[in-house]
Design an enzyme around this catalytic site. Structure first.
Site, PDB file in Angstrom:
ATOM      1  N   ASP A  63       0.858  -1.181   0.000  1.00 32.30           N
ATOM      2  CA  ASP A  63       0.000   0.000   0.000  1.00 32.30           C
ATOM      3  C   ASP A  63       0.901   1.240   0.000  1.00 32.30           C
ATOM      4  OD1 ASP A  63      -1.706   2.095   0.694  1.00 32.30           O
ATOM      5  OD2 ASP A  63      -2.885   0.869   2.072  1.00 32.30           O
ATOM      6  N   ILE A  64       0.677   2.141  -0.917  1.00 31.13           N
ATOM      7  CA  ILE A  64       1.542   3.340  -0.966  1.00 31.13           C
ATOM      8  C   ILE A  64       1.397   4.211   0.291  1.00 31.13           C
ATOM      9  CG2 ILE A  64       1.759   3.473  -3.493  1.00 31.13           C
ATOM     10  CD1 ILE A  64      -0.394   5.796  -3.309  1.00 31.13           C
ATOM     11  N   THR A 131      -4.749  13.914 -14.055  1.00 23.16           N
ATOM     12  CA  THR A 131      -5.924  13.898 -14.922  1.00 23.16           C
ATOM     13  C   THR A 131      -6.354  15.299 -15.343  1.00 23.16           C
ATOM     14  OG1 THR A 131      -8.301  13.421 -14.869  1.00 23.16           O
ATOM     15  CG2 THR A 131      -7.273  13.798 -12.758  1.00 23.16           C
ATOM     16  N   TYR A 156     -13.056  12.612  -6.357  1.00 23.98           N
ATOM     17  CA  TYR A 156     -11.902  12.051  -7.088  1.00 23.98           C
ATOM     18  C   TYR A 156     -11.011  13.175  -7.623  1.00 23.98           C
ATOM     19  CZ  TYR A 156      -9.259  10.492 -11.176  1.00 23.98           C
ATOM     20  OH  TYR A 156      -8.253  10.293 -12.093  1.00 23.98           O
ATOM     21  N   ALA A 158     -10.897  16.305  -6.886  1.00 21.96           N
ATOM     22  CA  ALA A 158     -10.335  17.161  -5.834  1.00 21.96           C
ATOM     23  C   ALA A 158      -9.128  16.482  -5.190  1.00 21.96           C
ATOM     24  CB  ALA A 158     -11.412  17.465  -4.788  1.00 21.96           C
ATOM     25  N   LYS A 160      -7.143  14.310  -6.653  1.00 24.99           N
ATOM     26  CA  LYS A 160      -6.031  14.353  -7.623  1.00 24.99           C
ATOM     27  C   LYS A 160      -5.432  15.766  -7.656  1.00 24.99           C
ATOM     28  CE  LYS A 160      -4.707  11.505 -10.060  1.00 24.99           C
ATOM     29  NZ  LYS A 160      -3.716  10.401  -9.884  1.00 24.99           N
ATOM     30  N   LYS A 195     -15.700   1.633 -16.187  1.00 22.45           N
ATOM     31  CA  LYS A 195     -15.538   2.848 -16.983  1.00 22.45           C
ATOM     32  C   LYS A 195     -16.394   2.747 -18.247  1.00 22.45           C
ATOM     33  CE  LYS A 195     -11.976   4.463 -14.421  1.00 22.45           C
ATOM     34  NZ  LYS A 195     -11.776   3.513 -13.312  1.00 22.45           N
ATOM     35  N   PRO A 211     -26.463   2.085 -19.882  1.00 24.68           N
ATOM     36  CA  PRO A 211     -26.934   3.251 -19.120  1.00 24.68           C
ATOM     37  C   PRO A 211     -26.163   4.531 -19.434  1.00 24.68           C
ATOM     38  CG  PRO A 211     -25.540   1.876 -17.743  1.00 24.68           C
ATOM     39  CD  PRO A 211     -25.585   1.206 -19.071  1.00 24.68           C
ATOM     40  N   HIS A 291     -21.664  16.391 -12.597  1.00 25.30           N
ATOM     41  CA  HIS A 291     -21.122  15.846 -13.864  1.00 25.30           C
ATOM     42  C   HIS A 291     -20.518  16.959 -14.732  1.00 25.30           C
ATOM     43  CE1 HIS A 291     -22.106  12.765 -17.285  1.00 25.30           C
ATOM     44  NE2 HIS A 291     -20.815  13.028 -17.184  1.00 25.30           N
TER      45      HIS A 291
HETATM   46  P1  NAD Z   1      -7.071   1.835 -12.097  1.00 24.89           P
HETATM   47  O1  NAD Z   1      -8.148   2.060 -11.096  1.00 24.89           O
HETATM   48  O2  NAD Z   1      -7.318   0.909 -13.235  1.00 24.89           O
HETATM   49  O3  NAD Z   1      -5.758   1.289 -11.357  1.00 24.89           O
HETATM   50  C1  NAD Z   1      -5.295   1.825 -10.150  1.00 24.89           C
HETATM   51  C2  NAD Z   1      -4.264   0.865  -9.575  1.00 24.89           C
HETATM   52  O4  NAD Z   1      -3.758   1.421  -8.360  1.00 24.89           O
HETATM   53  C3  NAD Z   1      -4.829  -0.517  -9.235  1.00 24.89           C
HETATM   54  O5  NAD Z   1      -3.937  -1.518  -9.673  1.00 24.89           O
HETATM   55  C4  NAD Z   1      -4.913  -0.508  -7.708  1.00 24.89           C
HETATM   56  O6  NAD Z   1      -4.784  -1.797  -7.120  1.00 24.89           O
HETATM   57  C5  NAD Z   1      -3.745   0.399  -7.353  1.00 24.89           C
HETATM   58  N1  NAD Z   1      -3.922   1.027  -6.041  1.00 24.89           N
HETATM   59  C6  NAD Z   1      -5.015   1.676  -5.558  1.00 24.89           C
HETATM   60  N2  NAD Z   1      -4.795   2.092  -4.310  1.00 24.89           N
HETATM   61  C7  NAD Z   1      -3.525   1.733  -3.988  1.00 24.89           C
HETATM   62  C8  NAD Z   1      -2.715   1.904  -2.842  1.00 24.89           C
HETATM   63  N3  NAD Z   1      -3.173   2.531  -1.742  1.00 24.89           N
HETATM   64  N4  NAD Z   1      -1.451   1.427  -2.862  1.00 24.89           N
HETATM   65  C9  NAD Z   1      -0.976   0.773  -3.956  1.00 24.89           C
HETATM   66  N5  NAD Z   1      -1.701   0.573  -5.062  1.00 24.89           N
HETATM   67  C10 NAD Z   1      -2.964   1.047  -5.091  1.00 24.89           C
HETATM   68  O7  NAD Z   1      -6.644   3.274 -12.598  1.00 24.89           O
HETATM   69  P2  NAD Z   1      -6.136   3.742 -14.029  1.00 24.89           P
HETATM   70  O8  NAD Z   1      -7.304   4.070 -14.864  1.00 24.89           O
HETATM   71  O9  NAD Z   1      -5.120   2.797 -14.505  1.00 24.89           O
HETATM   72  O10 NAD Z   1      -5.443   5.138 -13.628  1.00 24.89           O
HETATM   73  C11 NAD Z   1      -4.070   5.183 -13.256  1.00 24.89           C
HETATM   74  C12 NAD Z   1      -3.689   6.620 -12.954  1.00 24.89           C
HETATM   75  O11 NAD Z   1      -3.935   7.424 -14.104  1.00 24.89           O
HETATM   76  C13 NAD Z   1      -4.498   7.259 -11.824  1.00 24.89           C
HETATM   77  O12 NAD Z   1      -3.624   8.054 -11.071  1.00 24.89           O
HETATM   78  C14 NAD Z   1      -5.540   8.114 -12.540  1.00 24.89           C
HETATM   79  O13 NAD Z   1      -5.895   9.218 -11.753  1.00 24.89           O
HETATM   80  C15 NAD Z   1      -4.763   8.536 -13.768  1.00 24.89           C
HETATM   81  N6  NAD Z   1      -5.567   8.836 -14.972  1.00 24.89           N
HETATM   82  C16 NAD Z   1      -6.484   7.922 -15.440  1.00 24.89           C
HETATM   83  C17 NAD Z   1      -7.177   8.194 -16.612  1.00 24.89           C
HETATM   84  C18 NAD Z   1      -8.172   7.218 -17.186  1.00 24.89           C
HETATM   85  O14 NAD Z   1      -8.843   7.543 -18.154  1.00 24.89           O
HETATM   86  N7  NAD Z   1      -8.310   6.021 -16.654  1.00 24.89           N
HETATM   87  C19 NAD Z   1      -6.957   9.405 -17.295  1.00 24.89           C
HETATM   88  C20 NAD Z   1      -6.032  10.319 -16.760  1.00 24.89           C
HETATM   89  C21 NAD Z   1      -5.327  10.014 -15.604  1.00 24.89           C
HETATM   90  O1  DAU Z   2     -10.703  12.551 -17.859  1.00 23.24           O
HETATM   91  C1  DAU Z   2      -9.837  11.638 -17.250  1.00 23.24           C
HETATM   92  C2  DAU Z   2     -10.626  10.773 -16.296  1.00 23.24           C
HETATM   93  O2  DAU Z   2     -11.395   9.896 -17.108  1.00 23.24           O
HETATM   94  C3  DAU Z   2      -9.754   9.975 -15.338  1.00 23.24           C
HETATM   95  O3  DAU Z   2      -9.080  10.866 -14.490  1.00 23.24           O
HETATM   96  C4  DAU Z   2     -10.600   9.019 -14.486  1.00 23.24           C
HETATM   97  O4  DAU Z   2      -9.763   8.212 -13.695  1.00 23.24           O
HETATM   98  C5  DAU Z   2     -11.416   8.142 -15.424  1.00 23.24           C
HETATM   99  O5  DAU Z   2     -12.277   7.330 -14.667  1.00 23.24           O
HETATM  100  C6  DAU Z   2     -12.224   8.993 -16.406  1.00 23.24           C
HETATM  101  O6  DAU Z   2     -13.265   9.718 -15.707  1.00 23.24           O
HETATM  102  P1  DAU Z   2     -14.725   9.880 -16.332  1.00 23.24           P
HETATM  103  O7  DAU Z   2     -15.671  10.135 -15.242  1.00 23.24           O
HETATM  104  O8  DAU Z   2     -14.708  10.824 -17.480  1.00 23.24           O
HETATM  105  O9  DAU Z   2     -14.891   8.391 -16.944  1.00 23.24           O
HETATM  106  P2  DAU Z   2     -16.120   7.387 -16.949  1.00 23.24           P
HETATM  107  O10 DAU Z   2     -15.719   6.253 -17.830  1.00 23.24           O
HETATM  108  O11 DAU Z   2     -16.623   7.070 -15.600  1.00 23.24           O
HETATM  109  O12 DAU Z   2     -17.244   8.236 -17.700  1.00 23.24           O
HETATM  110  C7  DAU Z   2     -17.049   8.786 -18.986  1.00 23.24           C
HETATM  111  C8  DAU Z   2     -18.289   9.572 -19.337  1.00 23.24           C
HETATM  112  O13 DAU Z   2     -19.384   8.648 -19.529  1.00 23.24           O
HETATM  113  C9  DAU Z   2     -18.727  10.532 -18.263  1.00 23.24           C
HETATM  114  O14 DAU Z   2     -19.266  11.700 -18.875  1.00 23.24           O
HETATM  115  C10 DAU Z   2     -19.848   9.777 -17.527  1.00 23.24           C
HETATM  116  C11 DAU Z   2     -20.443   8.923 -18.612  1.00 23.24           C
HETATM  117  N1  DAU Z   2     -20.992   7.611 -18.185  1.00 23.24           N
HETATM  118  C12 DAU Z   2     -20.172   6.796 -17.443  1.00 23.24           C
HETATM  119  C13 DAU Z   2     -20.622   5.568 -17.021  1.00 23.24           C
HETATM  120  C14 DAU Z   2     -19.748   4.666 -16.183  1.00 23.24           C
HETATM  121  C15 DAU Z   2     -22.260   7.210 -18.556  1.00 23.24           C
HETATM  122  O15 DAU Z   2     -22.977   7.949 -19.263  1.00 23.24           O
HETATM  123  N2  DAU Z   2     -22.702   5.998 -18.152  1.00 23.24           N
HETATM  124  C16 DAU Z   2     -21.953   5.153 -17.378  1.00 23.24           C
HETATM  125  O16 DAU Z   2     -22.426   4.050 -17.017  1.00 23.24           O
END
Ligand code: NAD
Ligand code: DAU
Length: 349
Positions: A63-64, A131, A156, A158, A160, A195, A211, A291
């Site tokens: 855990d970090i 993000t 989330y 906030a 980050k 997602k 949805p 949203h």
């Molecule tokens: P994810 O939820 O798929 O993965 C997160 C990982 O972190 C998991 O493997 C989890 O087990 C690990 N983790 C969580 N809490 C932990 C802890 N306390 N100690 C150690 N490990 C821990 O997330 P992701 O989508 O891969 O996102 C990775 C990074 O990129 C995040 O910092 C997120 O904010 C950022 N980011 C994501 C997106 C996106 O679209 N998914 C976009 C921009 C930035």
């Molecule tokens: O913009 C970067 C961010 O993108 C990352 O920092 C986050 O970690 C990542 O989860 C993502 O956030 P979003 O909230 O944009 O992603 P999500 O996939 O949850 O939703 C994308 C869009 O789709 C958002 O406008 C909400 C909508 N949505 C999402 C879900 C899960 C729906 O309409 N229906 C759904 O069931």
């Protein structure tokens, strides 16, 4: 950069990044992946890597937020570089239960920064993965730049934002060599099906409702995950220390258009048994509180200074993604059934 600590390497982007580092990049050092293996961390995302890269890849379940464990990792592996992905990442979960977001995203980042400060003579870079959501919401026009003021809407974003501020403060106050990247929405292989894209994809394959929140007119800027990984690596290698870089896909889309596109590609590649269109499964549901309406990234700094551009278009990226989910039925079934969580318990508890 010889001993690179990757946090959250069993998550979606972290696993893609480690694969990119080991398979495709010119990195020749050691990768030490520390992951707590929460519901989002799946060791199967890196199956076979430990055996194939013995002596170059190490996994530590940790855990970090745990100073003792992380201190031990810094010492044992002589960590000199950090690429920090670990986070609670899902907005909807942060609305329902914000506490782990504060703990991991803020306190966890703080803990890592303190360790990096303690080992400052050795640490050459702390790269923080963040993000575009820290900037809040855009109206119909304009783009986020690196100078856009922070205005996060969800627990989330906030959390980050807080972590970004801490990373910047450690650079200014203690001279820690840092870079930060703020990226738009990723999609691609190994994304957990909470997602938008994998959720819709798997529901559509199962003939379940799709949805869409509100009227589906929220806009996100989509980026194929490997392009994100390449951008992070370019920034780590060539980015100016102390600087922030925006990463985006130049690919703004309404959510409803994303879902329609997914339905159409799926209908073409894998027609439904009834022969009907998957678009019929779309169901408009109650909107997400707070949203954000629209995200769009200006990544000209990264493009002009470091020469990065996305390689994939949405067309090519989404086709690869859909094929990956269809071809990796075992992964999908285990993730959906929670089987991999049981497997983790057996391996690591
Ligand atoms: P994810 O939820 O798929 O993965 C997160 C990982 O972190 C998991 O493997 C989890 O087990 C690990 N983790 C969580 N809490 C932990 C802890 N306390 N100690 C150690 N490990 C821990 O997330 P992701 O989508 O891969 O996102 C990775 C990074 O990129 C995040 O910092 C997120 O904010 C950022 N980011 C994501 C997106 C996106 O679209 N998914 C976009 C921009 C930035
Ligand atoms: O913009 C970067 C961010 O993108 C990352 O920092 C986050 O970690 C990542 O989860 C993502 O956030 P979003 O909230 O944009 O992603 P999500 O996939 O949850 O939703 C994308 C869009 O789709 C958002 O406008 C909400 C909508 N949505 C999402 C879900 C899960 C729906 O309409 N229906 C759904 O069931």
């Amino acid at each position: 950069m010889k001993n690179l600590l990757v946090t959250g390497g069993c998550g979606f982007i972290g696993a893609n990044f480690i694969r990119y580092l080991l398979f495709d990049s010119n990195f020749s050092g050691r990768v030490i992946n520390v992951d707590k293996l929460t519901y989002a961390g799946n060791p199967e995302n890196l199956e076979g890597i430990e055996e194939k890269y013995t002596g170059r890849y190490y996994f530590v379940k940790g855990d970090i937020c745990d100073a003792e464990t992380m201190g031990g990792v810094f010492k044992k592996y002589e960590i000199d570089t950090i690429c920090h992905f670990a986070a609670e990442s899902h907005v909807d979960r942060s609305i329902l239960k914000p506490d782990t977001f504060i703990k991991t995203n803020i306190e966890g980042t703080f803990n890592l920064l303190e360790l990096a400060r303690f080992h400052k003579d050795r640490v050459v870079l702390f790269h923080h993965v963040s993000t575009d959501e820290v900037f809040g919401s855009l109206g119909q026009d304009g783009y986020f730049t690196e100078e856009t003021p922070y205005d996060p809407s969800s627990p989330y974003s906030a959390s980050k934002a807080a972590s970004d501020h801490l990373v910047r403060a450690y650079s200014r106050t203690y001279g820690l060599p840092i870079t930060i990247s703020n990226c738009s929405n990723n999609y691609g292989p190994y994304q957990f099906p909470e997602k938008l894209i994998p959720l819709m994809l798997l529901n559509a394959l199962d003939g379940k409702p799709l949805p869409v929140y509100g009227d589906g007119k929220n806009v996100r800027d989509w980026l194929y995950v490997k392009d994100h990984c390449k951008a992070v690596w370019v920034i780590m290698k060539k980015g100016k220390r102390g600087q922030t870089y925006n990463i985006g896909g130049n690919c703004e889309m309404y959510n409803i258009d994303v879902v329609n596109k997914l339905c159409d590609v799926l209908d073409a590649i894998k027609p439904s048994e009834s022969g009907g269109s998957r678009r019929d499964l779309i169901t408009f549901v109650k909107d997400r509180p707070g949203h954000d309406l629209r995200y769009a990234m200006d990544f000209s700094k990264l493009e002009n200074e470091l020469g990065w551009r996305p390689d994939e278009s949405f067309e090519t990226g989404i086709e690869k993604t859909i094929k990956w989910y269809i071809d990796n039925k075992g992964w999908v079934e285990r993730v959906k059934s929670g089987e991999y969580l049981k497997w983790i318990d057996q391996q690591y508890e």
